[in-house]
Scaffold this motif. Sequence first.
Motif, PDB file in Angstrom:
ATOM      1  N   CYS A 119       0.849  -1.193   0.000  1.00  0.00           N
ATOM      2  CA  CYS A 119       0.000   0.000   0.000  1.00  0.00           C
ATOM      3  C   CYS A 119       0.884   1.242   0.000  1.00  0.00           C
ATOM      4  CB  CYS A 119      -0.929   0.001   1.207  1.00  0.00           C
ATOM      5  SG  CYS A 119      -2.034  -1.432   1.265  1.00  0.00           S
ATOM      6  N   HIS A 139      -6.966   3.343   1.820  1.00  0.00           N
ATOM      7  CA  HIS A 139      -7.767   3.137   0.612  1.00  0.00           C
ATOM      8  C   HIS A 139      -8.753   1.998   0.826  1.00  0.00           C
ATOM      9  CE1 HIS A 139      -8.772   2.589  -3.639  1.00  0.00           C
ATOM     10  NE2 HIS A 139      -8.187   3.754  -3.864  1.00  0.00           N
ATOM     11  N   ARG A 197     -11.268  -1.542  -7.650  1.00  0.00           N
ATOM     12  CA  ARG A 197     -11.459  -0.101  -7.543  1.00  0.00           C
ATOM     13  C   ARG A 197     -12.768   0.273  -8.236  1.00  0.00           C
ATOM     14  NH1 ARG A 197      -6.226   2.308  -6.729  1.00  0.00           N
ATOM     15  NH2 ARG A 197      -4.597   0.712  -6.875  1.00  0.00           N
ATOM     16  N   ALA A 233      -2.638  -1.449  -3.312  1.00  0.00           N
ATOM     17  CA  ALA A 233      -3.482  -0.266  -3.129  1.00  0.00           C
ATOM     18  C   ALA A 233      -2.596   0.970  -3.005  1.00  0.00           C
ATOM     19  CB  ALA A 233      -4.369  -0.416  -1.892  1.00  0.00           C
ATOM     20  N   GLU A 234      -3.230   2.139  -3.059  1.00  0.00           N
ATOM     21  CA  GLU A 234      -2.482   3.393  -3.012  1.00  0.00           C
ATOM     22  C   GLU A 234      -2.060   3.764  -1.598  1.00  0.00           C
ATOM     23  OE1 GLU A 234      -5.020   6.215  -4.838  1.00  0.00           O
ATOM     24  OE2 GLU A 234      -4.950   5.273  -6.820  1.00  0.00           O
ATOM     25  N   VAL A 246      -9.675  -0.273  -1.176  1.00  0.00           N
ATOM     26  CA  VAL A 246      -9.213  -1.548  -1.724  1.00  0.00           C
ATOM     27  C   VAL A 246      -8.494  -2.360  -0.653  1.00  0.00           C
ATOM     28  CG1 VAL A 246      -7.614  -2.620  -3.360  1.00  0.00           C
ATOM     29  CG2 VAL A 246      -9.059  -0.716  -4.094  1.00  0.00           C
ATOM     30  N   PHE A 247      -7.628  -1.703   0.136  1.00  0.00           N
ATOM     31  CA  PHE A 247      -6.912  -2.408   1.200  1.00  0.00           C
ATOM     32  C   PHE A 247      -7.838  -2.762   2.355  1.00  0.00           C
ATOM     33  CE2 PHE A 247      -4.987  -1.803   5.432  1.00  0.00           C
ATOM     34  CZ  PHE A 247      -4.238  -2.962   5.482  1.00  0.00           C
TER      35      PHE A 247
END
Length: 563
Positions: free
Chosen positions: A151, A180, A506, A175-176, A182-183
């Motif tokens: 991440c 986020h 996403r 993930a970013e 997603v994480f």
Amino acid sequence: MCFFAGKVKPTIGVIAVSRDGLSVESIARFLLPASECKFVLNSIIEELQKDPWPFSADQRSSRCIGATLSVEASLLGVCVPGSGARIMAFIGGPSTEGPDSIVAKSLSEPIRSHKDLDKGSTPLYNKAVKFCEEISKQLVHQGHVLDLFACALDQVGVVEMKVAVERTGGIVVLAESFGHSVFKESLQRIFQSSENDLGLSFNGIFEVNCSKDVKIQGIIGPCTSLEKKSHLSSDTVVGQGSTGAWKMCGLDRKTSVCLVFDITKKDEADAIGQSTSNQFYFQFLTYYQHHEGQMRLRATTLSRRWVAGSGGVQELIAGFDQEAAAAVMARLVSFKMEAEADFDPIRWLDRALISLCSKFGDYQKESPSSFSLSPRLSIFLQFMFNLRRSQFVQVFNNSPDETAYFRMTLNRENVANAVVMIQPSLISYSFQSSPEPVLLDVTAIAADRILLLDSYFTIVIFHGITIAQWQKAGYQDQGHEAFAQLLQAPQEEADRTIKERFPVPRLAVCDQYGSQPRFLLAKLNPSVTYNSDNPPPPGGDVIFTNDVSFQVFMDHLQRLAVQ
């Protein structure tokens, strides 16, 4: 049980499900029962402080990910040897210390790109991969799994750690940031289980028995060769080969592997004491450790028959699975791009398609207009066209970490999910009709239409320009119930897909002519471009690209197939 060790960057979690090896008192110094783990873990997280050691603004943070993984692997090796366990690595930046470092501390040195890897101008890369291979051997020997949660906005070294994660059957989430969705949602999904077993199994051994008419080239997927070579092993190796058995340290109900076989020639079959017969078989044996601790065995046996002669062609066509073939081709081309130097994936895919069309197509020689293909094969050509344009083959716009993430996910997912990665699904929502699938083409865009694109890693809700203008005007809040329901329908479908998928995809919501339609346009067939003769339909769109359309691709393919 759960144990966390190390500094804030990186933090490594260890989950063990059995206690064999050291005494209970010794293990208790490092691992806690689940009943006590939550309180201790929360206390550790609340007491975490920022690293007191300062670093210059033009320097990267000091991270020794490899040393931490080595300590965790050794800890599990002495505490729970041979029992199911997982190391969960939460990494927020690249390793800059130790043998697995992927970049220098100075920010003036960029992290390696695909071009650097192709040229071999990455002095740290080979050293880091070799170190991760040693970690993977240790974990495989112990029967333990490495999971990776990367991440960060920058690369963290997923491509270097790929060998350790994939060979131990671990999962990877990219993930970013740790904030986020997603994480966060992916991590929650792992621990959401009504049976309290997390849906995970451990210490699996996968064996293949088959007729002597065929040989095993290898497996592409989350496993490691046990190097038990036999007369069933082919001289040609693909993936994890030269064996008839593989170790799967971590597996679940959705774990999928790709087996590649070789057909034995008749003289070879006679030499090993069995002539080719009309029937042949495969038997797959999977031993694994259930979450309750006992070992289980699952056996699957398949029988098939050979076909030959001119009549056999139609039987082969009738039994052809287009979706499975597309998933296999995607894994093969991804593997070859990593394993073979100077490999040209486009040329390899095109040659395979030309050979397929020449053998199974119906045509008159040197007459492209006479070419036709059975419906059992025609969709496969669309899959290959989209595979040529996919993130598995075209790596220009992706970092090495992203490419490794895409391929690792492809190699462990089932056929249905792999097909969505190769050729995304597109659903249209409008007032004129109920939700319906439409062609993955730029002509599907219309001003009064909402499109829902599912490309597995990303879900896109795309509003036509008229829909976008009505939404900005707030018509959905002014009593226009039909319009409000039209806006809500694709969002509900996207939410259902997100809840069922791991890793969590996403979600991108964009408008025509807005700032993010590239997520959709990059996946569409460019049948209408800036230099094409045919204009877009009213309210439609064009794609600014030099890529050929599917129709041009088919014209060239037919011309070459009939030669």
